[in-house]
Design a protein around this motif. Structure first.
Motif, mmCIF file in Angstrom:
data_model
loop_
_atom_site.group_PDB
_atom_site.id
_atom_site.type_symbol
_atom_site.label_atom_id
_atom_site.label_comp_id
_atom_site.label_asym_id
_atom_site.label_seq_id
_atom_site.Cartn_x
_atom_site.Cartn_y
_atom_site.Cartn_z
ATOM 1 N N ASP A 1 0.861 -1.167 0.000
ATOM 2 C CA ASP A 1 0.000 0.000 0.000
ATOM 3 C C ASP A 1 0.904 1.225 0.000
ATOM 4 N N VAL A 2 0.499 2.277 -0.679
ATOM 5 C CA VAL A 2 1.286 3.503 -0.740
ATOM 6 C C VAL A 2 0.355 4.678 -0.479
ATOM 7 N N MET A 3 0.788 5.577 0.398
ATOM 8 C CA MET A 3 0.040 6.816 0.616
ATOM 9 C C MET A 3 0.977 8.007 0.440
ATOM 10 N N PHE A 4 0.386 9.149 0.123
ATOM 11 C CA PHE A 4 1.133 10.376 -0.131
ATOM 12 C C PHE A 4 0.643 11.464 0.816
ATOM 13 N N PRO A 5 1.308 11.630 1.983
ATOM 14 C CA PRO A 5 0.889 12.692 2.901
ATOM 15 C C PRO A 5 1.086 14.089 2.303
ATOM 16 N N SER A 6 2.002 14.211 1.359
ATOM 17 C CA SER A 6 2.207 15.453 0.611
ATOM 18 C C SER A 6 2.763 15.077 -0.762
ATOM 19 N N LEU B 1 18.439 -18.317 7.031
ATOM 20 C CA LEU B 1 17.337 -17.864 7.865
ATOM 21 C C LEU B 1 16.199 -17.441 6.953
ATOM 22 N N GLU B 2 14.964 -17.813 7.317
ATOM 23 C CA GLU B 2 13.773 -17.346 6.613
ATOM 24 C C GLU B 2 12.941 -16.567 7.605
ATOM 25 N N GLN B 3 12.301 -15.503 7.110
ATOM 26 C CA GLN B 3 11.570 -14.634 8.019
ATOM 27 C C GLN B 3 10.422 -13.952 7.282
ATOM 28 N N ASP B 4 9.280 -13.872 7.968
ATOM 29 C CA ASP B 4 8.156 -13.083 7.487
ATOM 30 C C ASP B 4 8.156 -11.780 8.271
ATOM 31 N N VAL B 5 8.098 -10.659 7.545
ATOM 32 C CA VAL B 5 8.179 -9.348 8.184
ATOM 33 C C VAL B 5 7.125 -8.418 7.592
ATOM 34 N N VAL B 6 6.840 -7.361 8.326
ATOM 35 C CA VAL B 6 6.054 -6.242 7.819
ATOM 36 C C VAL B 6 6.990 -5.049 7.787
ATOM 37 N N ASP B 7 6.953 -4.319 6.677
ATOM 38 C CA ASP B 7 7.904 -3.241 6.448
ATOM 39 C C ASP B 7 7.196 -1.954 6.069
ATOM 40 N N SER B 8 7.913 -0.870 6.265
ATOM 41 C CA SER B 8 7.477 0.411 5.714
ATOM 42 C C SER B 8 8.710 1.172 5.252
ATOM 43 N N SER B 9 8.537 1.932 4.186
ATOM 44 C CA SER B 9 9.597 2.785 3.673
ATOM 45 C C SER B 9 9.025 4.168 3.426
ATOM 46 N N THR B 10 9.772 5.168 3.802
ATOM 47 C CA THR B 10 9.384 6.552 3.533
ATOM 48 C C THR B 10 10.283 7.086 2.426
ATOM 49 N N TRP B 11 9.648 7.511 1.352
ATOM 50 C CA TRP B 11 10.342 8.042 0.181
ATOM 51 C C TRP B 11 10.106 9.543 0.114
ATOM 52 N N VAL B 12 11.153 10.299 -0.178
ATOM 53 C CA VAL B 12 11.051 11.746 -0.312
ATOM 54 C C VAL B 12 11.552 12.153 -1.693
ATOM 55 N N ARG B 13 10.941 13.197 -2.231
ATOM 56 C CA ARG B 13 11.369 13.675 -3.542
ATOM 57 C C ARG B 13 12.579 14.587 -3.343
ATOM 58 N N VAL B 14 13.698 14.220 -3.987
ATOM 59 C CA VAL B 14 14.943 14.977 -3.916
ATOM 60 C C VAL B 14 15.370 15.274 -5.354
ATOM 61 N N ALA C 1 5.316 3.661 1.869
ATOM 62 C CA ALA C 1 4.909 2.340 1.390
ATOM 63 C C ALA C 1 4.913 1.367 2.563
ATOM 64 N N THR C 2 3.878 0.556 2.662
ATOM 65 C CA THR C 2 3.834 -0.523 3.656
ATOM 66 C C THR C 2 3.545 -1.818 2.912
ATOM 67 N N TYR C 3 4.075 -2.926 3.453
ATOM 68 C CA TYR C 3 3.891 -4.211 2.786
ATOM 69 C C TYR C 3 4.382 -5.338 3.678
ATOM 70 N N ARG C 4 4.102 -6.546 3.231
ATOM 71 C CA ARG C 4 4.597 -7.762 3.876
ATOM 72 C C ARG C 4 5.739 -8.302 3.020
ATOM 73 N N ALA C 5 6.710 -8.928 3.655
ATOM 74 C CA ALA C 5 7.828 -9.533 2.922
ATOM 75 C C ALA C 5 8.156 -10.888 3.531
ATOM 76 N N HIS C 6 8.484 -11.814 2.661
ATOM 77 C CA HIS C 6 9.071 -13.091 3.085
ATOM 78 C C HIS C 6 10.496 -13.047 2.551
ATOM 79 N N GLN C 7 11.456 -13.237 3.433
ATOM 80 C CA GLN C 7 12.847 -13.128 3.009
ATOM 81 C C GLN C 7 13.652 -14.348 3.439
#
Length: 132
Positions: free
Chosen positions: A73-78, A99-112, A84-90
């Motif tokens: 899922d992706v949202m744009f506060p501005s 090692l195998e792991q299921d995780v929930v992640d988020s990334s914040t992207w900024v326009r530069v 971005a939020t999502y699930r990952a299997h790594q």
């Protein structure tokens, strides 16, 4: 750019970043990072720049072997910030052990300078379904 096109672009960048980890492609990873970035995981918190990230990425004792991403899922506060939020299997190697792991992640992207850069990433071990 329409928000649906921006969402597609953030999803593409997030996947490209993950693939750069599997490929140990420091050039791509560094190109996707903000000049200073933050990371939070079960190992703690870390502030780094692209050169420091390259050193971590190329550490032969640790590496991402494969991954799958889902439920993005992706949202744009501005206009210049995307989260971005999502699930990952790594599958990874840590100090010679697989090692195998299921995780929930988020990334914040900024326009530069007209392009998107990742400024913050969080990762938590998944303990079942995440409510939406």
């Amino acid at each position: 750019m329409a928000q649906s096109a921006q969402r597609t672009e953030i999803e593409r960048l997030e996947r490209a970043f993950w693939q750069s980890l599997v490929d140990r492609d420091a050039g791509t990873a560094k190109g996707l990072l903000a000049p200073q970035a933050l990371m939070v995981s079960s190992h703690g918190t870390l502030r780094f720049d692209p050169a420091q990230y390259e050193k971590m990425l190329l550490d032969p004792k640790h590496g991402l072997l494969e991954y799958t991403l889902s439920d993005m899922d992706v949202m744009f506060p501005s206009d210049d910030i995307a989260i971005a939020t999502y699930r990952a299997h790594q599958k990874m190697e840590m100090d010679g052990q697989s090692l195998e792991q299921d995780v929930v992640d988020s990334s914040t992207w900024v326009r530069v300078d007209g392009g998107w850069k990742c400024a913050a990433h969080t990762e938590s071990e998944s303990r079942g379904q995440t409510p939406r």
